[in-house]
Design a protein around this motif. Sequence first.
Motif, PDB file in Angstrom:
ATOM      1  N   UNK A 153     -17.576 -14.793   9.237  1.00 40.50           N
ATOM      2  CA  UNK A 153     -18.280 -14.454  10.331  1.00 40.50           C
ATOM      3  C   UNK A 153     -18.186 -13.097  10.936  1.00 40.50           C
ATOM      4  N   UNK A 154     -17.205 -12.559  10.776  1.00 38.73           N
ATOM      5  CA  UNK A 154     -17.045 -11.129  11.273  1.00 38.73           C
ATOM      6  C   UNK A 154     -17.411  -9.963  10.395  1.00 38.73           C
ATOM      7  N   UNK A 155     -17.664 -10.610   8.905  1.00 41.75           N
ATOM      8  CA  UNK A 155     -17.797  -9.406   7.889  1.00 41.75           C
ATOM      9  C   UNK A 155     -19.186  -8.955   7.886  1.00 41.75           C
ATOM     10  N   UNK A 156     -19.482  -7.665   7.618  1.00 44.22           N
ATOM     11  CA  UNK A 156     -20.795  -7.227   7.646  1.00 44.22           C
ATOM     12  C   UNK A 156     -21.660  -8.020   6.287  1.00 44.22           C
ATOM     13  N   UNK A 157     -22.951  -7.849   6.512  1.00 43.15           N
ATOM     14  CA  UNK A 157     -23.680  -8.608   5.650  1.00 43.15           C
ATOM     15  C   UNK A 157     -23.699  -7.970   4.308  1.00 43.15           C
ATOM     16  N   UNK A 158     -23.783  -8.678   3.269  1.00 41.11           N
ATOM     17  CA  UNK A 158     -23.715  -7.953   1.731  1.00 41.11           C
ATOM     18  C   UNK A 158     -24.983  -8.491   1.091  1.00 41.11           C
TER      19      UNK A 158
ATOM     20  N   UNK B 246     -31.155  -9.205  11.915  1.00 39.12           N
ATOM     21  CA  UNK B 246     -31.737  -9.059  10.617  1.00 39.12           C
ATOM     22  C   UNK B 246     -32.508 -10.239  10.384  1.00 39.12           C
ATOM     23  N   UNK B 247     -33.526 -10.376   9.148  1.00 41.51           N
ATOM     24  CA  UNK B 247     -34.181 -11.436   9.054  1.00 41.51           C
ATOM     25  C   UNK B 247     -33.234 -12.564   8.503  1.00 41.51           C
ATOM     26  N   UNK B 248     -33.423 -13.738   8.702  1.00 43.29           N
ATOM     27  CA  UNK B 248     -32.774 -14.972   8.242  1.00 43.29           C
ATOM     28  C   UNK B 248     -33.683 -15.816   7.706  1.00 43.29           C
TER      29      UNK B 248
ATOM     30  N   UNK C 104     -38.748 -21.122  -3.863  1.00 36.85           N
ATOM     31  CA  UNK C 104     -38.168 -19.783  -3.385  1.00 36.85           C
ATOM     32  C   UNK C 104     -38.371 -19.704  -1.804  1.00 36.85           C
ATOM     33  N   UNK C 105     -37.277 -19.694  -1.134  1.00 40.97           N
ATOM     34  CA  UNK C 105     -37.274 -19.488   0.273  1.00 40.97           C
ATOM     35  C   UNK C 105     -37.401 -17.866   0.505  1.00 40.97           C
ATOM     36  N   UNK C 106     -38.509 -17.732   1.130  1.00 49.84           N
ATOM     37  CA  UNK C 106     -38.784 -16.200   1.366  1.00 49.84           C
ATOM     38  C   UNK C 106     -37.891 -15.490   2.519  1.00 49.84           C
ATOM     39  N   UNK C 107     -37.321 -14.437   2.286  1.00 52.62           N
ATOM     40  CA  UNK C 107     -36.699 -13.473   3.078  1.00 52.62           C
ATOM     41  C   UNK C 107     -37.391 -13.689   4.766  1.00 52.62           C
ATOM     42  N   UNK C 108     -36.904 -14.054   5.777  1.00 55.11           N
ATOM     43  CA  UNK C 108     -37.448 -14.113   7.018  1.00 55.11           C
ATOM     44  C   UNK C 108     -38.059 -15.500   7.308  1.00 55.11           C
ATOM     45  N   UNK C 109     -37.890 -16.265   6.485  1.00 51.37           N
ATOM     46  CA  UNK C 109     -38.685 -17.732   6.647  1.00 51.37           C
ATOM     47  C   UNK C 109     -38.332 -18.268   7.772  1.00 51.37           C
ATOM     48  N   UNK C 110     -36.981 -18.298   8.448  1.00 49.25           N
ATOM     49  CA  UNK C 110     -36.571 -18.943   9.542  1.00 49.25           C
ATOM     50  C   UNK C 110     -36.823 -17.864  10.669  1.00 49.25           C
TER      51      UNK C 110
END
Lengths: 426, 426
Positions: free
Chosen positions: A209-214, B56-58, B153-159
Amino acid sequence: MNGNQESVDHKFQRRALQVSEAQARITEVANVLEFEDVPLNQSCGRYLAERVIAPHPFPAFNRSGMDGFALQAADIKNCGNGNRVWLEIVDNIPCGAVSTVEITTGTAARIMTGAQVPEGADTVVMLEVTETRVTAGITYVGISKKQDAKRNITPRGQELSQGDLVLPAGGMISAGEIAVLAAFGMDMVKVHRRPKVGIFATGTELLEVHEPLQPGKIRNSNSPMLEALVRETGGEPIMLGAIVDDLELARGKLKLAMENYDFVITTGGVSVGDYDIMGDLVREQSGDMLFNKVTMRPGSVTTAAVREGKLLLALSGNPGACFVGFQLFARPVIGLMQGAAQPFLPEWTATLGADYPKVNNYTRFVRARLEIREGSLYAFPATLDESSVMVTIKDSDCLIIVPPEERGLTAGAKVTVLKLPGEIRG
Amino acid sequence: MNGNQESVDHKFQRRALQVSEAQARITEVANVLEFEDVPLNQSCGRYLAERVIAPHPFPAFNRSGMDGFALQAADIKNCGNGNRVWLEIVDNIPCGAVSTVEITTGTAARIMTGAQVPEGADTVVMLEVTETRVTAGITYVGISKKQDAKRNITPRGQELSQGDLVLPAGGMISAGEIAVLAAFGMDMVKVHRRPKVGIFATGTELLEVHEPLQPGKIRNSNSPMLEALVRETGGEPIMLGAIVDDLELARGKLKLAMENYDFVITTGGVSVGDYDIMGDLVREQSGDMLFNKVTMRPGSVTTAAVREGKLLLALSGNPGACFVGFQLFARPVIGLMQGAAQPFLPEWTATLGADYPKVNNYTRFVRARLEIREGSLYAFPATLDESSVMVTIKDSDCLIIVPPEERGLTAGAKVTVLKLPGEIRG
């Protein structure tokens, strides 16, 4: 039917069980844990291991329901229409005291709310409708209105007689139960201990959870969610982290977890891909598999096994499927281990609040939000309820059960819902 | 209207407020407490102090929803009716990896569920409907059925898109919120600290829970009940014991409690009797009284005061009245101190399940049990609901509001209920 028959060597050909059959298989091997005694003030949320029988009547004595005067109703039966009676005040009884003076005709005792009614008195007249006077050093109370016997007196045993069943075994303890247990002097409560639930995730894509997104990776949100769910269900979560998709690593982790904890829940690695190591692990010891396919969406790949009496539940790595799988399979197991009498989610009928057009070949457990409108229960399906979707879990307080035979549902249809724990949000 | 006007010197002549007015007075002076940061896994049951915006997008990338092959839909648009296409497999993408190979016409990449879809690919064909062959050292995947772009394919930012409101301030954190916070990397959560709630009881009749019963005495069950209720509401109970009915003792205890804790709750000593010391204590400093009579049953004597910004709630010693008073007045205060957006009990309409013949001059809050029958909500009043009754608290999941103008209610009537926290028991 035994476990071996369902285990087949080809990944794609799992034998699917109905949800109810899968639940029966996993709950059948969920054993209630040992007893322990916990202090009353630590017992909230636990389940009573034994029924509680009233050791004495409650209340334990005839109790005054008013501040006023205890006396004999016969003495004031002619009061009213200007006719007043004066009774000699022979005692003053605060709460917690026991009068040694018997009330006889022509006498009364001042008494407080909650105090024990003295011998001889059969009614209590409220203070507000009395007056007092002193004559020749003796204090009298004046009553101007008649009143029947038994008024303002709570009789011994009104709420419970000695020997009555107070609380059944298997019921959850909350504030009301605490009050009863306290009243009967039970400062220690016998419960079943909480199961220790080992939790780990598999997936090379997982970040802490604490890690930056990659790029290409996601943070492990299932483990913290499962931790919260286990705790909410009364279990003691033990967090074993996340491992990369490596069969040897997973085998070691699982062995350690199964040896040390009462129940092991994993998330990820149960699908049909090349890296679905939890599925492989269960398949390689086919004798102890309970199921590895359930006719449900989301979470059809949910897998369970038993090994030397210990249960493994391998949930999907998809957040929605992980959540639903927990509610259907892990929750009753954790409840039963604590001796819960009603470990399953309550099943209610509700009116569908909006269309649900999706058609499924499996029973679908649709995340939804309940609302009470004018005394009727409505369920509104989440707009995003795919297995992979995480964000609607937080907005859901029930799961709508959509059977496979439905060809889409329209608003107004009667549906069956499983109530999720917690408050109704609508 | 100010507090002084309601304070009168004669005990019997208290000015009664409506429940809603009394609630308004006490909640108006309930201040939200300071911020603190708690670890995510300790945040369940707390209220978010700040709204959460998606950083960020999810999901953060286009994600494969299947184990299979990522490719260009245009390459397989003529598949079907025996027409098969073979594409060169140019990469193998596990979860957590990012492919460096762009998919061009005639090529495909093996991909796992949850992995990032490679550049150039616009659809994922599930593994189960493919076959592979090796020709001259090159591996090909065969596809026999056409499939549209975007499938699996679940698009970037779908949720959620970047900047979307994810969670509002003041909402309670449970498992679903934990998952979202984890996914966005929030391993610490900003909340308002829990109020420290000092609790004591007054009454010479009170025994400790562990003490053997004595004539005329009762065990103090209200303090353990209040402790459980405060904890359930998110407060931190501090148990200050029980004191005998002694004004000096109570004055000292109260002063100490008001100085040291955020909120003080007492039980007992608020009636009109000679030993009703809490009532006396509040009256003697009339300037800070909020109310000392409410037009409700049970608990009409419920009293509240504010002193140097600190709140005192003096509840009845009668268990039923103590419980109802807590739910109506203490619960919203404790919620507001933690920043809860919805601190009051939810109000629902229900159908009365059984006759309730009692007539009252005040609004009555009748303990009751809810049941969902065929999608409708029914409320069954407890047979014993007097102020002094303790045993039906545990069986109640709502309070039926019976207004004073009702001349008894019959089964089938529509009633308003306040939903108590916890699961519906029916």
